[in-house]
Write a protein that holds these residues in place. Structure first.
Motif, PDB file in Angstrom:
ATOM      1  N   CYS A 130       6.840  57.533 -30.216  1.00 47.35           N
ATOM      2  CA  CYS A 130       7.167  58.133 -28.926  1.00 47.35           C
ATOM      3  C   CYS A 130       6.810  57.192 -27.769  1.00 47.35           C
ATOM      4  CB  CYS A 130       6.378  59.433 -28.743  1.00 47.35           C
ATOM      5  SG  CYS A 130       6.849  60.734 -29.891  1.00 47.35           S
ATOM      6  N   ILE A 131       7.111  57.657 -26.558  1.00 48.47           N
ATOM      7  CA  ILE A 131       6.691  57.003 -25.327  1.00 48.47           C
ATOM      8  C   ILE A 131       5.612  57.897 -24.732  1.00 48.47           C
ATOM      9  CG2 ILE A 131       7.383  56.297 -23.020  1.00 48.47           C
ATOM     10  CD1 ILE A 131      10.271  56.271 -24.084  1.00 48.47           C
ATOM     11  N   ALA A 132       4.458  57.330 -24.386  1.00 44.35           N
ATOM     12  CA  ALA A 132       3.368  58.132 -23.849  1.00 44.35           C
ATOM     13  C   ALA A 132       2.884  57.544 -22.527  1.00 44.35           C
ATOM     14  CB  ALA A 132       2.226  58.209 -24.854  1.00 44.35           C
ATOM     15  N   LEU A 133       2.727  58.404 -21.539  1.00 44.34           N
ATOM     16  CA  LEU A 133       2.291  58.008 -20.200  1.00 44.34           C
ATOM     17  C   LEU A 133       1.014  58.746 -19.827  1.00 44.34           C
ATOM     18  CD1 LEU A 133       5.651  58.472 -20.061  1.00 44.34           C
ATOM     19  CD2 LEU A 133       5.220  57.454 -17.857  1.00 44.34           C
ATOM     20  N   SER A 134       0.270  58.191 -18.858  1.00 41.24           N
ATOM     21  CA  SER A 134      -0.878  58.923 -18.344  1.00 41.24           C
ATOM     22  C   SER A 134      -0.360  60.218 -17.707  1.00 41.24           C
ATOM     23  CB  SER A 134      -1.628  58.092 -17.298  1.00 41.24           C
ATOM     24  OG  SER A 134      -0.871  58.009 -16.105  1.00 41.24           O
ATOM     25  N   LYS A 135      -1.186  61.241 -17.685  1.00 36.81           N
ATOM     26  CA  LYS A 135      -0.742  62.523 -17.125  1.00 36.81           C
ATOM     27  C   LYS A 135      -0.344  62.395 -15.653  1.00 36.81           C
ATOM     28  CE  LYS A 135      -2.328  66.328 -18.916  1.00 36.81           C
ATOM     29  NZ  LYS A 135      -3.141  67.519 -19.246  1.00 36.81           N
ATOM     30  N   PRO A 136      -1.108  61.666 -14.816  1.00 39.95           N
ATOM     31  CA  PRO A 136      -0.669  61.519 -13.411  1.00 39.95           C
ATOM     32  C   PRO A 136       0.688  60.808 -13.284  1.00 39.95           C
ATOM     33  CG  PRO A 136      -2.986  60.938 -13.606  1.00 39.95           C
ATOM     34  CD  PRO A 136      -2.456  61.106 -15.007  1.00 39.95           C
ATOM     35  N   ASP A 137       0.893  59.735 -14.033  1.00 43.07           N
ATOM     36  CA  ASP A 137       2.190  59.044 -13.985  1.00 43.07           C
ATOM     37  C   ASP A 137       3.306  59.947 -14.508  1.00 43.07           C
ATOM     38  OD1 ASP A 137       1.014  56.765 -12.948  1.00 43.07           O
ATOM     39  OD2 ASP A 137       1.137  55.614 -14.815  1.00 43.07           O
ATOM     40  N   PHE A 138       3.022  60.684 -15.564  1.00 41.48           N
ATOM     41  CA  PHE A 138       4.010  61.580 -16.147  1.00 41.48           C
ATOM     42  C   PHE A 138       4.431  62.629 -15.119  1.00 41.48           C
ATOM     43  CE2 PHE A 138       4.877  63.777 -20.530  1.00 41.48           C
ATOM     44  CZ  PHE A 138       6.220  63.833 -20.246  1.00 41.48           C
ATOM     45  N   ARG A 139       3.440  63.249 -14.474  1.00 39.08           N
ATOM     46  CA  ARG A 139       3.748  64.271 -13.463  1.00 39.08           C
ATOM     47  C   ARG A 139       4.585  63.672 -12.331  1.00 39.08           C
ATOM     48  NH1 ARG A 139       3.097  69.484 -13.617  1.00 39.08           N
ATOM     49  NH2 ARG A 139       1.595  70.223 -15.103  1.00 39.08           N
ATOM     50  N   GLN A 140       4.253  62.460 -11.902  1.00 35.03           N
ATOM     51  CA  GLN A 140       5.029  61.812 -10.841  1.00 35.03           C
ATOM     52  C   GLN A 140       6.467  61.560 -11.317  1.00 35.03           C
ATOM     53  OE1 GLN A 140       3.489  58.097  -9.383  1.00 35.03           O
ATOM     54  NE2 GLN A 140       5.238  57.773  -8.032  1.00 35.03           N
ATOM     55  N   LEU A 141       6.612  61.059 -12.520  1.00 38.70           N
ATOM     56  CA  LEU A 141       7.930  60.778 -13.072  1.00 38.70           C
ATOM     57  C   LEU A 141       8.774  62.048 -13.168  1.00 38.70           C
ATOM     58  CD1 LEU A 141       9.935  58.810 -14.446  1.00 38.70           C
ATOM     59  CD2 LEU A 141       8.807  59.375 -16.609  1.00 38.70           C
ATOM     60  N   LEU A 142       8.163  63.153 -13.573  1.00 39.57           N
ATOM     61  CA  LEU A 142       8.904  64.400 -13.764  1.00 39.57           C
ATOM     62  C   LEU A 142       9.580  64.873 -12.486  1.00 39.57           C
ATOM     63  CD1 LEU A 142       6.529  66.390 -16.131  1.00 39.57           C
ATOM     64  CD2 LEU A 142       8.691  65.265 -16.707  1.00 39.57           C
ATOM     65  N   THR A 143       8.998  64.603 -11.328  1.00 37.10           N
ATOM     66  CA  THR A 143       9.607  65.047 -10.071  1.00 37.10           C
ATOM     67  C   THR A 143      10.950  64.371  -9.826  1.00 37.10           C
ATOM     68  OG1 THR A 143       8.488  63.379  -8.715  1.00 37.10           O
ATOM     69  CG2 THR A 143       7.350  65.499  -9.018  1.00 37.10           C
ATOM     70  N   GLY A 144      11.169  63.208 -10.409  1.00 37.36           N
ATOM     71  CA  GLY A 144      12.414  62.479 -10.213  1.00 37.36           C
ATOM     72  C   GLY A 144      13.374  62.542 -11.383  1.00 37.36           C
ATOM     73  N   LEU A 145      12.955  63.127 -12.502  1.00 39.05           N
ATOM     74  CA  LEU A 145      13.818  63.175 -13.687  1.00 39.05           C
ATOM     75  C   LEU A 145      14.890  64.259 -13.574  1.00 39.05           C
ATOM     76  CD1 LEU A 145      11.605  62.794 -16.891  1.00 39.05           C
ATOM     77  CD2 LEU A 145      13.033  61.083 -15.767  1.00 39.05           C
ATOM     78  N   SER A 146      16.058  63.940 -14.076  1.00 40.54           N
ATOM     79  CA  SER A 146      17.135  64.911 -14.209  1.00 40.54           C
ATOM     80  C   SER A 146      17.876  64.564 -15.497  1.00 40.54           C
ATOM     81  CB  SER A 146      18.086  64.833 -13.015  1.00 40.54           C
ATOM     82  OG  SER A 146      18.971  63.741 -13.152  1.00 40.54           O
ATOM     83  N   PRO A 147      18.766  65.432 -15.935  1.00 43.14           N
ATOM     84  CA  PRO A 147      19.551  65.106 -17.133  1.00 43.14           C
ATOM     85  C   PRO A 147      20.409  63.845 -16.966  1.00 43.14           C
ATOM     86  CG  PRO A 147      19.648  67.454 -16.692  1.00 43.14           C
ATOM     87  CD  PRO A 147      18.995  66.812 -15.495  1.00 43.14           C
ATOM     88  N   ASN A 148      20.586  63.375 -15.745  1.00 43.18           N
ATOM     89  CA  ASN A 148      21.377  62.167 -15.491  1.00 43.18           C
ATOM     90  C   ASN A 148      20.535  60.896 -15.439  1.00 43.18           C
ATOM     91  OD1 ASN A 148      23.814  63.630 -15.257  1.00 43.18           O
ATOM     92  ND2 ASN A 148      23.241  64.205 -13.178  1.00 43.18           N
ATOM     93  N   THR A 149      19.211  61.028 -15.484  1.00 44.43           N
ATOM     94  CA  THR A 149      18.330  59.854 -15.439  1.00 44.43           C
ATOM     95  C   THR A 149      18.553  58.995 -16.676  1.00 44.43           C
ATOM     96  OG1 THR A 149      16.659  61.102 -14.222  1.00 44.43           O
ATOM     97  CG2 THR A 149      15.921  59.094 -15.323  1.00 44.43           C
ATOM     98  N   ARG A 150      18.587  57.708 -16.486  1.00 42.09           N
ATOM     99  CA  ARG A 150      18.677  56.778 -17.605  1.00 42.09           C
ATOM    100  C   ARG A 150      17.312  56.150 -17.802  1.00 42.09           C
ATOM    101  NH1 ARG A 150      21.943  59.572 -18.991  1.00 42.09           N
ATOM    102  NH2 ARG A 150      24.162  59.324 -18.804  1.00 42.09           N
ATOM    103  N   ILE A 151      16.813  56.200 -19.039  1.00 38.01           N
ATOM    104  CA  ILE A 151      15.502  55.660 -19.376  1.00 38.01           C
ATOM    105  C   ILE A 151      15.712  54.465 -20.280  1.00 38.01           C
ATOM    106  CG2 ILE A 151      13.304  56.127 -20.543  1.00 38.01           C
ATOM    107  CD1 ILE A 151      13.762  59.099 -19.792  1.00 38.01           C
ATOM    108  N   GLN A 152      15.223  53.329 -19.821  1.00 39.37           N
ATOM    109  CA  GLN A 152      15.353  52.097 -20.594  1.00 39.37           C
ATOM    110  C   GLN A 152      14.053  51.815 -21.321  1.00 39.37           C
ATOM    111  OE1 GLN A 152      16.847  48.697 -18.465  1.00 39.37           O
ATOM    112  NE2 GLN A 152      15.846  47.292 -19.867  1.00 39.37           N
ATOM    113  N   ILE A 153      14.142  51.653 -22.638  1.00 42.50           N
ATOM    114  CA  ILE A 153      12.977  51.356 -23.464  1.00 42.50           C
ATOM    115  C   ILE A 153      13.169  49.958 -24.040  1.00 42.50           C
ATOM    116  CG2 ILE A 153      11.554  52.084 -25.415  1.00 42.50           C
ATOM    117  CD1 ILE A 153      12.928  54.882 -25.090  1.00 42.50           C
ATOM    118  N   GLY A 154      12.218  49.077 -23.766  1.00 45.32           N
ATOM    119  CA  GLY A 154      12.316  47.695 -24.244  1.00 45.32           C
ATOM    120  C   GLY A 154      13.277  46.891 -23.406  1.00 45.32           C
ATOM    121  N   ARG A 155      13.267  45.600 -23.645  1.00 45.34           N
ATOM    122  CA  ARG A 155      14.121  44.624 -22.949  1.00 45.34           C
ATOM    123  C   ARG A 155      14.041  44.740 -21.484  1.00 45.34           C
ATOM    124  NH1 ARG A 155      18.670  44.767 -27.344  1.00 45.34           N
ATOM    125  NH2 ARG A 155      17.584  43.518 -28.830  1.00 45.34           N
TER     126      ARG A 155
END
Length: 155
Positions: A130-155
């Motif tokens: 999985c991808i794991a983030l600190s709880k504060p970073d995760f909470r911050q990220l969640l405010t900007g996430l939508s089903p249209n967000t693209r998440i790039q893993i690696g590269r």
């Protein structure tokens, strides 16, 4: 991990990154994906502010990780007789979860299951893939996430 305009430190799979994900390999897939929906532990966390749909976890929630089962890489109700992951954990890792579209929209047997974004262990210890983030970073990220967000893993 890069999600739209956000970039956060994160923990990844204990065996590194891969372009050829296999069930149980401990690796995180190199890809671009999107968030589908989330869960939260209502006894520990407030419902996240997010444009993603969030539902509270409950004790009878599991996730099937048996490649030959018809419910592979899907939420299941416990008790469940086949191999599965329990979603209600004693530690805080699943207090917040985002289900990523990795082997879900197009499900292939043995290509990985329960590949979530969740809370990191102290010190960003590696995950099972999985991808794991600190709880504060995760909470911050969640405010900007939508089903249209693209998440790039690696590269």
């Amino acid at each position: 991990m890069l999600a739209d305009r956000f970039c956060f430190p994160c923990a990844l799979g204990k065996t590194g990154l891969t372009v050829n994900k296999r069930e149980g390999d401990g690796a995180t897939s190199i890809l671009v994906t999107r968030p589908l929906y989330g869960f939260y532990r209502a006894d520990r966390e407030a419902k996240p502010r997010s444009r993603l749909a969030f539902r509270p976890l409950h004790r009878a929630m599991g996730w099937c990780d048996a490649p030959d089962h018809p419910s592979y890489n899907q939420q299941v109700r416990l008790p469940f007789s086949t191999s599965h992951e329990e979603m209600w954990r004693q530690d805080a890792l699943y207090d917040l979860i985002v289900v990523l579209d990795i082997n879900i929209s197009v499900r292939k047997k043995g290509r990985g299951s329960a590949l979530f974004m969740h809370v990191a262990r102290p010190g960003y210890l590696p995950t099972e893939g999985c991808i794991a983030l600190s709880k504060p970073d995760f909470r911050q990220l969640l405010t900007g996430l939508s089903p249209n967000t693209r998440i790039q893993i690696g590269r």
